[in-house]
Structures are given as C-alpha cells and as structure tokens.
Scaffold this active site. Structure first.
Site, PDB file in Angstrom:
ATOM      1  N   HIS A  39       0.187  -0.804   3.618  1.00 52.70           N
ATOM      2  CA  HIS A  39       1.288  -0.118   2.928  1.00 52.70           C
ATOM      3  C   HIS A  39       1.522  -0.728   1.540  1.00 52.70           C
ATOM      4  CE1 HIS A  39       1.970   2.103   6.507  1.00 52.70           C
ATOM      5  NE2 HIS A  39       2.543   1.132   7.197  1.00 52.70           N
TER       6      HIS A  39
ATOM      7  N   GLU B  40       9.144  11.674  12.360  1.00 53.33           N
ATOM      8  CA  GLU B  40       8.508  11.000  13.507  1.00 53.33           C
ATOM      9  C   GLU B  40       8.285   9.510  13.245  1.00 53.33           C
ATOM     10  OE1 GLU B  40       7.449  13.956  12.225  1.00 53.33           O
ATOM     11  OE2 GLU B  40       8.331  15.116  13.873  1.00 53.33           O
TER      12      GLU B  40
ATOM     13  N   ASP C 133      -2.532   8.950   4.296  1.00 53.75           N
ATOM     14  CA  ASP C 133      -2.803   8.366   5.617  1.00 53.75           C
ATOM     15  C   ASP C 133      -3.925   7.327   5.542  1.00 53.75           C
ATOM     16  OD1 ASP C 133      -2.327   8.058   8.303  1.00 53.75           O
ATOM     17  OD2 ASP C 133      -3.704   9.639   8.911  1.00 53.75           O
TER      18      ASP C 133
ATOM     19  N   ARG D  69       8.346   4.213  14.716  1.00 60.90           N
ATOM     20  CA  ARG D  69       7.473   3.039  14.507  1.00 60.90           C
ATOM     21  C   ARG D  69       8.276   1.747  14.724  1.00 60.90           C
ATOM     22  NH1 ARG D  69       2.710   4.015  10.192  1.00 60.90           N
ATOM     23  NH2 ARG D  69       2.178   6.074  10.945  1.00 60.90           N
TER      24      ARG D  69
ATOM     25  N   LEU E  11       6.258  16.539 -14.991  1.00 55.95           N
ATOM     26  CA  LEU E  11       5.849  16.589 -13.586  1.00 55.95           C
ATOM     27  C   LEU E  11       7.049  16.422 -12.650  1.00 55.95           C
ATOM     28  CD1 LEU E  11       3.441  16.313 -11.425  1.00 55.95           C
ATOM     29  CD2 LEU E  11       3.900  13.858 -11.603  1.00 55.95           C
TER      30      LEU E  11
HETATM   31  C1  FPP Z   1       0.395   6.521   6.802  1.00 59.46           C
HETATM   32  O1  FPP Z   1      -0.476   5.453   7.030  1.00 59.46           O
HETATM   33  C2  FPP Z   1       1.320   6.168   5.757  1.00 59.46           C
HETATM   34  C3  FPP Z   1       2.662   6.082   5.900  1.00 59.46           C
HETATM   35  C4  FPP Z   1       3.370   6.350   7.157  1.00 59.46           C
HETATM   36  C5  FPP Z   1       3.526   5.665   4.814  1.00 59.46           C
HETATM   37  C6  FPP Z   1       3.001   5.856   3.434  1.00 59.46           C
HETATM   38  C7  FPP Z   1       3.527   4.753   2.630  1.00 59.46           C
HETATM   39  C8  FPP Z   1       2.961   4.227   1.522  1.00 59.46           C
HETATM   40  C9  FPP Z   1       1.792   4.795   0.884  1.00 59.46           C
HETATM   41  C10 FPP Z   1       3.520   3.005   0.886  1.00 59.46           C
HETATM   42  C11 FPP Z   1       4.937   3.077   0.445  1.00 59.46           C
HETATM   43  C12 FPP Z   1       5.277   4.304  -0.311  1.00 59.46           C
HETATM   44  C13 FPP Z   1       5.888   4.336  -1.498  1.00 59.46           C
HETATM   45  C14 FPP Z   1       6.269   5.626  -2.080  1.00 59.46           C
HETATM   46  C15 FPP Z   1       6.153   3.150  -2.276  1.00 59.46           C
HETATM   47  P1  FPP Z   1      -0.598   4.876   8.510  1.00 59.46           P
HETATM   48  O2  FPP Z   1       0.037   3.554   8.528  1.00 59.46           O
HETATM   49  O3  FPP Z   1      -0.087   5.869   9.494  1.00 59.46           O
HETATM   50  O4  FPP Z   1      -2.127   4.719   8.619  1.00 59.46           O
HETATM   51  P2  FPP Z   1      -2.992   4.720   9.953  1.00 59.46           P
HETATM   52  O5  FPP Z   1      -3.188   6.158  10.318  1.00 59.46           O
HETATM   53  O6  FPP Z   1      -4.227   4.054   9.510  1.00 59.46           O
HETATM   54  O7  FPP Z   1      -2.235   3.946  10.993  1.00 59.46           O
END
Ligand code: FPP
Length: 241
Positions: free
Chosen positions: A29, A59, A12, A63, A123
């Site tokens: 991201h 959920e 997150d 977005r 792993l």
């Molecule tokens: C939460 O951050 C993260 C996600 C919903 C997606 C996680 C995705 C990645 C780490 C990148 C792509 C993944 C792979 C496996 C290549 P948020 O955007 O909700 O953060 P915030 O709470 O600051 O809004």
C-alpha cells in the site's frame, strides 16, 4: 477512434506484490500510494476529463483493523503531500462514497482538499472511499423515492443522485493485479466502458503502461449497442446489445 476521456482504475495487487517480496501487505500500500501520484500526473498530461480510483470499498471495512488504519494514514499523508501537485495542475479533487466511518482527521483533510481545489477547471480526480456500486445505486433510488413517492424514476433523476453526478459514464475501466472482475465498482457508470485487465500489480503500474492502455483502447470501435453504417460512417440504432 474512441475518445477516452473518463477513466476509472481498480488499484489491485498491492498485498500480493508485497508478500511475494517477503514484505508485509502494508508495504504494497505504501508503494501503491506513490503510484497514485504518478498516474494522476499522467492523467493531467493526457488531458483526461476524469480519473476515478478505487481506494477503499464498502467491503474493505472487513479487513484487519491495522490494515484499514494504515490505508487511512496513507490517504492523509498523500493528500497533505500532493496538495501542491493538485493545485499546480489545476486538478479538482473529490471523494465518492460514504466517509462517515473514517477518522475525523482524515475527513477534515479530505474536506480541506476538496474545498481547496473546488474552483479548479482541469482534471477531475476522484477517490472512491467507502464506496460500493450497489450501495450507490440504492442510495440514489432511496433518495428519489423519499422525495417523489409513487413517481417513476428516470435515468436523469437517477444519475443526478449518484456520488459524482457529472460523470454518468466512464469510457475505460482498468484493473491491475491480474484478476478479471469489477468488484462492485461503478456498476452503473461502467455499463458501456471498455475493460482492460493487466497482470501488473498496482505498485508496478507505470505512466508508460497507463498511456499505452489508453492508446490501445482509443483504437477500439465503440458501438454502444448500435451498428456502424459503412456508407455514412455514423452510428445507426440497432438492438441494444
Ligand atoms: C487493493 O490491493 C488495494 C486497496 C484495497 C487499496 C488501494 C490503496 C492504495 C493504492 C494506497 C493508498 C491510496 C491512496 C489514495 C493514497 P490489495 O491489498 O487488495 O491487493 P491483493 O489483491 O494483492 O491483496
């Protein structure tokens, strides 16, 4: 010493990290996907049994469409780019969740990568995509009911119907980004997990911090609702709290 073998992470803080730097959320991201590779590599070095990362929840479909599309594009790019890393390190790649709503190309690349790594023995690297803990529990229950109407459901029957039925428990759940909640992730499997919440946003989460967390948690006493007998140094059954 607690043995930490099965670890899960809620990645997150991508969006907030990017916005705090006057970038679009997508930038978070993009940087976050590079961190995924580093953490998989470190999980291999640490000889973990499994690493399960929360990449896209049930959920998250709510977005904005451009953000959802970018996430799937990043996933595709990541899998193509990191296949060699997965092969070189004997990593088994799997997806946990309902991916029926993903673009066909993304599903094909997921299936190819799963097949390519299925015979590996190292792993278990799991990406939770289209995943929700409540959804997983309901699916497992409904799958049992449909084939065993009127029969009582046992823990074994239930866990065998989870997405990753070889990882019924996780030892450690980490959440980056400063919030302290588990957001519908691995609700069953995290029942006795050690929890760690770090302020570090995912794009800044490092191999060093990951290793330090595992070292710190390895020093905790895990009792699983039992009491430790001082004389025998072994677990004695007590009340289940
Ligand atoms: C939460 O951050 C993260 C996600 C919903 C997606 C996680 C995705 C990645 C780490 C990148 C792509 C993944 C792979 C496996 C290549 P948020 O955007 O909700 O953060 P915030 O709470 O600051 O809004």
């Amino acid at each position: 010493m607690a043995s930490i073998r099965d670890v899960a992470i809620i990645m997150d803080g991508n969006g907030r990290w990017a916005q705090a730097r006057a970038h679009k959320r997508m930038w978070g991201h993009i940087r976050g996907s590079a961190v995924v590779s580093n953490i998989v590599e470190e999980a291999v070095n640490l000889k973990l049994n499994s690493l399960t990362l929360y990449a896209f929840s049930t959920e998250n479909w709510a977005r904005p469409l451009p953000e959802v599309s970018i996430l799937f594009k990043l996933l595709k790019k990541f899998l193509i780019k990191e296949r060699n890393l997965l092969i070189k390190n004997n990593v088994i790649f799997r997806v946990a969740g309902d991916i029926s709503g993903l673009p066909v190309v993304a599903r094909e690349i997921i299936a190819e990568t799963e097949n390519m790594t299925a015979a590996h023995t190292g792993l278990k690297f799991n990406l939770a995509i289209g995943y929700g803990g409540r959804d997983e529990i309901l699916r497992a229950c409904n799958s049992f009911i449909s084939t065993n109407p009127g029969q009582p459901l046992t823990q074994e029957d239930f866990t065998s119907r989870l997405y990753l039925n070889d990882i019924p428990e996780i030892d450690l759940l980490i959440r980056t980004g400063g919030d302290m909640r588990i957001s519908n992730f691995l609700l069953w499997q995290a029942a006795y997990a050690e929890l760690c919440f770090t302020q570090t946003p995912w794009p800044k989460f490092s191999q060093d911090e990951f290793r330090q967390i595992i070292e710190e948690v390895s020093g905790r006493e895990r009792r699983f609702g039992q009491v430790l007998s001082n004389e025998e140094g072994s677990l004695k059954r007590s009340t289940n709290v």
